[in-house]
Motif scaffolding. Structure first.
Motif, PDB file in Angstrom:
ATOM      1  N   ILE A 111      41.513  39.486  24.564  1.00 49.70           N
ATOM      2  CA  ILE A 111      41.750  39.420  26.012  1.00 49.70           C
ATOM      3  C   ILE A 111      41.068  38.186  26.605  1.00 49.70           C
ATOM      4  O   ILE A 111      41.591  37.560  27.529  1.00 49.70           O
ATOM      5  CB  ILE A 111      41.280  40.718  26.709  1.00 49.70           C
ATOM      6  N   PHE A 112      39.920  37.810  26.055  1.00 51.36           N
ATOM      7  CA  PHE A 112      39.197  36.640  26.566  1.00 51.36           C
ATOM      8  C   PHE A 112      39.969  35.337  26.316  1.00 51.36           C
ATOM      9  O   PHE A 112      39.684  34.323  26.925  1.00 51.36           O
ATOM     10  CB  PHE A 112      37.785  36.570  25.971  1.00 51.36           C
ATOM     11  N   GLY A 113      40.943  35.387  25.423  1.00 56.50           N
ATOM     12  CA  GLY A 113      41.799  34.224  25.187  1.00 56.50           C
ATOM     13  C   GLY A 113      42.736  33.943  26.354  1.00 56.50           C
ATOM     14  O   GLY A 113      43.241  32.837  26.501  1.00 56.50           O
ATOM     15  N   ASP A 114      43.002  34.955  27.157  1.00 56.68           N
ATOM     16  CA  ASP A 114      43.815  34.803  28.372  1.00 56.68           C
ATOM     17  C   ASP A 114      43.128  35.576  29.500  1.00 56.68           C
ATOM     18  O   ASP A 114      43.676  36.509  30.066  1.00 56.68           O
ATOM     19  CB  ASP A 114      45.240  35.315  28.145  1.00 56.68           C
ATOM     20  N   LYS A 139      34.504  45.199  24.486  1.00 63.73           N
ATOM     21  CA  LYS A 139      34.875  46.359  25.305  1.00 63.73           C
ATOM     22  C   LYS A 139      33.862  46.563  26.419  1.00 63.73           C
ATOM     23  O   LYS A 139      34.218  46.761  27.578  1.00 63.73           O
ATOM     24  CB  LYS A 139      34.890  47.634  24.451  1.00 63.73           C
ATOM     25  N   GLU A 140      32.601  46.546  26.034  1.00 61.45           N
ATOM     26  CA  GLU A 140      31.539  46.774  27.021  1.00 61.45           C
ATOM     27  C   GLU A 140      31.463  45.639  28.033  1.00 61.45           C
ATOM     28  O   GLU A 140      31.202  45.860  29.208  1.00 61.45           O
ATOM     29  CB  GLU A 140      30.189  46.986  26.330  1.00 61.45           C
ATOM     30  N   VAL A 141      31.699  44.422  27.586  1.00 57.49           N
ATOM     31  CA  VAL A 141      31.695  43.277  28.506  1.00 57.49           C
ATOM     32  C   VAL A 141      32.814  43.435  29.539  1.00 57.49           C
ATOM     33  O   VAL A 141      32.600  43.248  30.735  1.00 57.49           O
ATOM     34  CB  VAL A 141      31.826  41.932  27.749  1.00 57.49           C
ATOM     35  N   LEU A 142      34.006  43.820  29.075  1.00 59.85           N
ATOM     36  CA  LEU A 142      35.138  44.001  29.988  1.00 59.85           C
ATOM     37  C   LEU A 142      34.883  45.148  30.964  1.00 59.85           C
ATOM     38  O   LEU A 142      35.211  45.052  32.149  1.00 59.85           O
ATOM     39  CB  LEU A 142      36.430  44.236  29.204  1.00 59.85           C
ATOM     40  N   HIS A 144      31.940  46.088  32.000  1.00 56.73           N
ATOM     41  CA  HIS A 144      30.933  45.578  32.939  1.00 56.73           C
ATOM     42  C   HIS A 144      31.569  44.650  33.984  1.00 56.73           C
ATOM     43  O   HIS A 144      31.253  44.733  35.169  1.00 56.73           O
ATOM     44  CB  HIS A 144      29.817  44.854  32.185  1.00 56.73           C
ATOM     45  N   LEU A 145      32.462  43.771  33.535  1.00 55.79           N
ATOM     46  CA  LEU A 145      33.113  42.828  34.456  1.00 55.79           C
ATOM     47  C   LEU A 145      33.923  43.539  35.543  1.00 55.79           C
ATOM     48  O   LEU A 145      34.074  43.017  36.644  1.00 55.79           O
ATOM     49  CB  LEU A 145      34.045  41.883  33.686  1.00 55.79           C
ATOM     50  N   THR A 146      34.441  44.714  35.212  1.00 58.36           N
ATOM     51  CA  THR A 146      35.291  45.434  36.167  1.00 58.36           C
ATOM     52  C   THR A 146      34.583  46.630  36.808  1.00 58.36           C
ATOM     53  O   THR A 146      35.218  47.414  37.510  1.00 58.36           O
ATOM     54  CB  THR A 146      36.584  45.927  35.478  1.00 58.36           C
ATOM     55  N   SER A 147      33.296  46.747  36.585  1.00 60.82           N
ATOM     56  CA  SER A 147      32.564  47.927  37.078  1.00 60.82           C
ATOM     57  C   SER A 147      32.631  48.075  38.604  1.00 60.82           C
ATOM     58  O   SER A 147      32.571  49.183  39.120  1.00 60.82           O
ATOM     59  CB  SER A 147      31.110  47.909  36.604  1.00 60.82           C
ATOM     60  N   LYS A 148      32.766  46.973  39.319  1.00 64.95           N
ATOM     61  CA  LYS A 148      32.841  47.037  40.787  1.00 64.95           C
ATOM     62  C   LYS A 148      34.263  46.826  41.304  1.00 64.95           C
ATOM     63  O   LYS A 148      34.496  46.789  42.500  1.00 64.95           O
ATOM     64  CB  LYS A 148      31.892  46.013  41.399  1.00 64.95           C
TER      65      LYS A 148
END
Length: 190
Positions: A111-114, A139-142, A144-148
């Motif tokens: 996913i980080f590729g796009d 998975k955890e990074v994604l 965290h990025l969308t937590s808010k």
């Protein structure tokens, strides 16, 4: 039409890769999920060794794409060797023509590729310029990025997300995916 089997750790993984590859190969390749009832570490059990050759023949596949997560970095040779041995042992039971799509850490790293498409889906603005395969625990990074964000990331969203990702961007930014695509194209030619 060429039939290609997909074996993965989870139905989300096989659906996600099918959705991504369909962007380039739809109309030429028909992807078939194999070993559907076998998940995660069950892929290491004797159960798959019995069922896979039968499903492979029944579905009339030319070859199989094996989708696994390394859950480590490529530099961790012991884990890399274990997954490679698993692939070779299993592929030997069918036609030794398969391809291993080994995701460094997890499938979600692609996913980080796009990231721009992911940002659009989740109404965020994350900048990412590095190699997607160097993201530890994507998975955890994604999450965290969308937590808010109004729409928070969940693994079950991957098939829908992968439908929208740009395969060309992922291929350009992710060396292991680029290598996989080159090998995949070569198999289709033969």
């Amino acid at each position: 039409m060429i039939k290609v089997g997909l074996v993965g750790e989870d139905p989300n993984d096989t659906s996600s890769i099918k959705n991504l590859l369909d962007k380039r190969y739809k109309g030429r390749v028909q992807f078939r999920s194999l070993a559907k009832g076998i998940k995660g570490h069950q892929l290491d059990s004797p159960k798959i060794k019995k069922s896979l050759p039968i499903e492979f023949e029944d579905q009339q596949c030319k070859f199989i794409v094996y989708i696994r997560d390394l859950d480590a970095f490529k530099s961790q040779e012991d884990k890399l060797q274990t997954k490679t041995k698993w692939f070779k042992d299993l592929d030997a039971l069918v036609n030794n023509e398969g391809i291993l799509l080994l995701n460094i850490w997890e499938l979600e790293a692609l996913i980080f590729g796009d990231i721009e498409t992911f940002n659009k889906i989740h109404s965020i603005d994350h900048k990412f310029k590095s190699d997607p395969m160097k993201v530890k625990d994507p998975k955890e990074v994604l999450k965290h990025l969308t937590s808010k964000s109004k729409k928070q990331f969940k693994e079950s969203h991957c098939p829908e997300i992968f439908k929208q990702l740009n395969i060309d961007k992922i291929e350009a930014k992710c060396a292991c995916f680029r290598d996989f695509i080159a090998e995949f194209d070569e198999k289709l030619k033969n």
